[in-house]
Structure formats: C-alpha cells, structure tokens
Motif scaffolding. Structure first.
Motif, PDB file in Angstrom:
ATOM      1  N   ASN A  82      -5.858   6.082  -0.665  1.00  0.00           N
ATOM      2  CA  ASN A  82      -4.572   6.577   0.364  1.00  0.00           C
ATOM      3  C   ASN A  82      -3.270   6.080  -0.385  1.00  0.00           C
ATOM      4  O   ASN A  82      -3.321   5.378  -1.260  1.00  0.00           O
ATOM      5  N   TRP A  83      -2.275   6.340   0.639  1.00  0.00           N
ATOM      6  CA  TRP A  83      -0.898   5.790   0.022  1.00  0.00           C
ATOM      7  C   TRP A  83      -0.512   4.603   0.664  1.00  0.00           C
ATOM      8  O   TRP A  83       0.640   4.247   0.583  1.00  0.00           O
ATOM      9  N   SER A  84      -1.407   4.045   1.305  1.00  0.00           N
ATOM     10  CA  SER A  84      -1.116   2.731   1.966  1.00  0.00           C
ATOM     11  C   SER A  84      -0.659   1.687   1.076  1.00  0.00           C
ATOM     12  O   SER A  84      -1.279   1.115   0.066  1.00  0.00           O
ATOM     13  N   PHE A  85       0.592   0.955   1.294  1.00  0.00           N
ATOM     14  CA  PHE A  85       1.220  -0.064   0.371  1.00  0.00           C
ATOM     15  C   PHE A  85       0.219  -1.303   0.708  1.00  0.00           C
ATOM     16  O   PHE A  85      -0.076  -2.033  -0.319  1.00  0.00           O
ATOM     17  N   LYS A  86      -0.212  -1.583   1.794  1.00  0.00           N
ATOM     18  CA  LYS A  86      -1.132  -2.614   2.312  1.00  0.00           C
ATOM     19  C   LYS A  86      -2.574  -2.539   1.456  1.00  0.00           C
ATOM     20  O   LYS A  86      -2.783  -3.782   0.878  1.00  0.00           O
ATOM     21  N   GLU A  87      -2.974  -1.562   1.034  1.00  0.00           N
ATOM     22  CA  GLU A  87      -4.445  -1.509   0.436  1.00  0.00           C
ATOM     23  C   GLU A  87      -4.034  -1.195  -1.064  1.00  0.00           C
ATOM     24  O   GLU A  87      -4.866  -1.555  -1.807  1.00  0.00           O
ATOM     25  N   ASN A  88      -2.873  -0.783  -1.294  1.00  0.00           N
ATOM     26  CA  ASN A  88      -2.593  -0.550  -2.874  1.00  0.00           C
ATOM     27  C   ASN A  88      -1.456  -1.198  -3.330  1.00  0.00           C
ATOM     28  O   ASN A  88      -0.655  -0.842  -4.419  1.00  0.00           O
ATOM     29  N   GLY A  89      -0.999  -2.568  -2.774  1.00  0.00           N
ATOM     30  CA  GLY A  89       0.017  -3.098  -3.277  1.00  0.00           C
ATOM     31  C   GLY A  89       0.106  -3.535  -4.573  1.00  0.00           C
ATOM     32  O   GLY A  89       1.322  -3.401  -5.514  1.00  0.00           O
ATOM     33  N   VAL A  90      -1.061  -4.026  -5.192  1.00  0.00           N
ATOM     34  CA  VAL A  90      -1.048  -4.428  -6.493  1.00  0.00           C
ATOM     35  C   VAL A  90      -0.784  -3.162  -7.462  1.00  0.00           C
ATOM     36  O   VAL A  90      -0.012  -3.369  -8.429  1.00  0.00           O
ATOM     37  N   ARG A  91      -1.481  -2.148  -7.181  1.00  0.00           N
ATOM     38  CA  ARG A  91      -1.385  -0.941  -7.998  1.00  0.00           C
ATOM     39  C   ARG A  91       0.350  -0.539  -8.039  1.00  0.00           C
ATOM     40  O   ARG A  91       0.744  -0.050  -9.153  1.00  0.00           O
TER      41      ARG A  91
END
Length: 249
Positions: A203-212
């Motif tokens: 998904n595009w969530s920053f919380k789940e993909n912050g490191v990416r």
C-alpha cells in the motif's frame, strides 16, 4: 496474448545482457553499463507487468532468473575481469585508448591470471539465483544482496573512473587488492544471511513503508549530487536501512 507480455520483457532483459556482454568483452565498459541498466529496467517491469496482468507463471520465474544470470551475473563478472586486468597492465589509459588495439589490449594473450577472479561474481550470482528460485520465503524481502543491486555496484566503478576523473578515486578503484577484496565482498553479500527489504509496496502508507520512502528519497538526492559515485553509497545505504528496518510479518 497478455500472458506473453511479461516474458517478452524478460527476453528483452536477456537481449540487453547479451549486448552488454559483447561490449564488456570489447572493454567498452560505458556501453556495457548502459545495456545492463536497460536490462535491469526490463527486469523491474516484467514482474510488475506479471502482477498487474495477473499472469504470473513458473516459466516466468525461471526465465527471469536465467536473464539475471546474464545481465546481472555474467556482465559484472566480465567487467571485474577487465578492471583486474587493467590494474595489472597499465591502468585506465592503456585499456581505454582511442585505438581498437588498445581497448582490446588483453585480447591476444595479454591476460593476467588474477583477472579470472572476477568471475567469482558470476558464480556467486548464479548460486544466489538458484537458491532464490527454491526459497519460498523471499517474497516481501530478500536474503542476501539481489543480483541487480550487485551488478549496479560493480558497473558503477568504470563509470566513476570515466566521469569523475579523480586521481585519488582512480588509484583506489584500480588497486588490485581493492578489486580482489570487492570481488570477495560481492560474492559474500550475494549469498549472505542478511535480510534486505524489497521495493514492493503493498500500500502507499508512510507508516508501513517509511523506510522504503526514505531510501528512495535519499537515493535520489545522492544520485543528483554525487552522480555515479552515489551508486556504491546507495548499496551501503540499502544494507544499513535493511538492518535498521523492523521485521515484516
């Protein structure tokens, strides 16, 4: 017809790898790097197309690894062969002269035995890809450095020599001990137990993909400011970011 699209893109990756191999053998390393970049572009989009069209197949998985053996395994091995040979026989100016006979200086018998150590990268890449094909756990992450990332690291060396024109950097890159050490490190990282995140967004969530997101932004900034010198730094950044990233379920 749509089921053939991802495999067609993979075949374009193979073609790019074949062309890159020819240029690498001829010691035209700038062109070799260009076609490796093109091949990695196709490597990224064949999987994306397969998922978007919902036409993933076992043949596609196997074909993708075969393509990577060429583009991200054989080519960096030949490039390291050339760099090691240059480090033993006159350096950059001899190997990258304007005359064809100079650019092919090793061809015709002027081969230093140490140069063949470069193919340890090819062997390690093939072994890494074989392991990847039978490992069902490498879906949202990788174990060991992916072969395209490793190929970019190796292919960045001649580009740094050509475009940064720095005597200090040239002295390091064409030092045979540095090249042998980098070859050994490359072979280890490809098959290491280090868990590295994949650039696959659920998904595009920053919380789940912050490191990416931070990795992509940081990589872009480094590329804009440091150019080709940024590539090996980005690989180091990738490994460190993966080690700091919380484990995904």
């Amino acid at each position: 017809m749509k089921s053939y699209i991802p495999n067609f893109l993979t075949l374009l990756n193979i073609l790019s790898g074949c062309i890159a191999t020819v240029f690498a053998v001829l010691n035209q390393l700038e062109w070799a790097a260009l076609f490796v970049f093109i091949g990695i572009f196709f490597d990224f989009f064949d999987g994306l197309a397969a998922r978007a069209l919902n036409v993933q197949s076992e043949i596609g998985v196997q074909l993708d690894s075969l393509a990577d053996v060429i583009t991200s395994g054989l080519v960096p091995g030949v490039v390291m062969f050339q760099l090691l040979n240059m480090s033993q026989s006159g350096g950059w100016n001899l190997a990258f002269g304007h005359e064809v006979t100079e650019s092919m200086a090793w061809y015709g018998g002027k081969i230093n035995t140490i140069s063949f150590l470069g193919f340890a990268i090819t062997l390690a890449s093939a072994y890494r890809l074989a392991k990847f094909n039978v490992d069902e756990n490498q879906v949202s992450s990788f174990v060991g450095l992916p072969t395209p990332a490793n190929a970019l690291m190796i292919l960045s060396l001649p580009l740094i020599l050509m475009y940064h024109n720095n005597e200090f950097l040239g002295g390091i890159i064409l030092n045979p001990w540095f090249l042998v050490g980098l070859t050994a490190l490359s072979a280890y990282l490809l098959n290491s137990p280090i868990k590295l995140f994949a650039l696959k967004f659920k998904n595009w969530s920053f919380k789940e993909n912050g490191v990416r997101y931070l990795f992509l932004i940081g990589s872009l900034i480094m590329l804009l400011t440091l150019k080709f010198l940024a590539i090996p730094l980005i690989i180091i950044f990738y490994i460190l970011a993966s080690l700091l990233m919380p484990s995904e379920k």
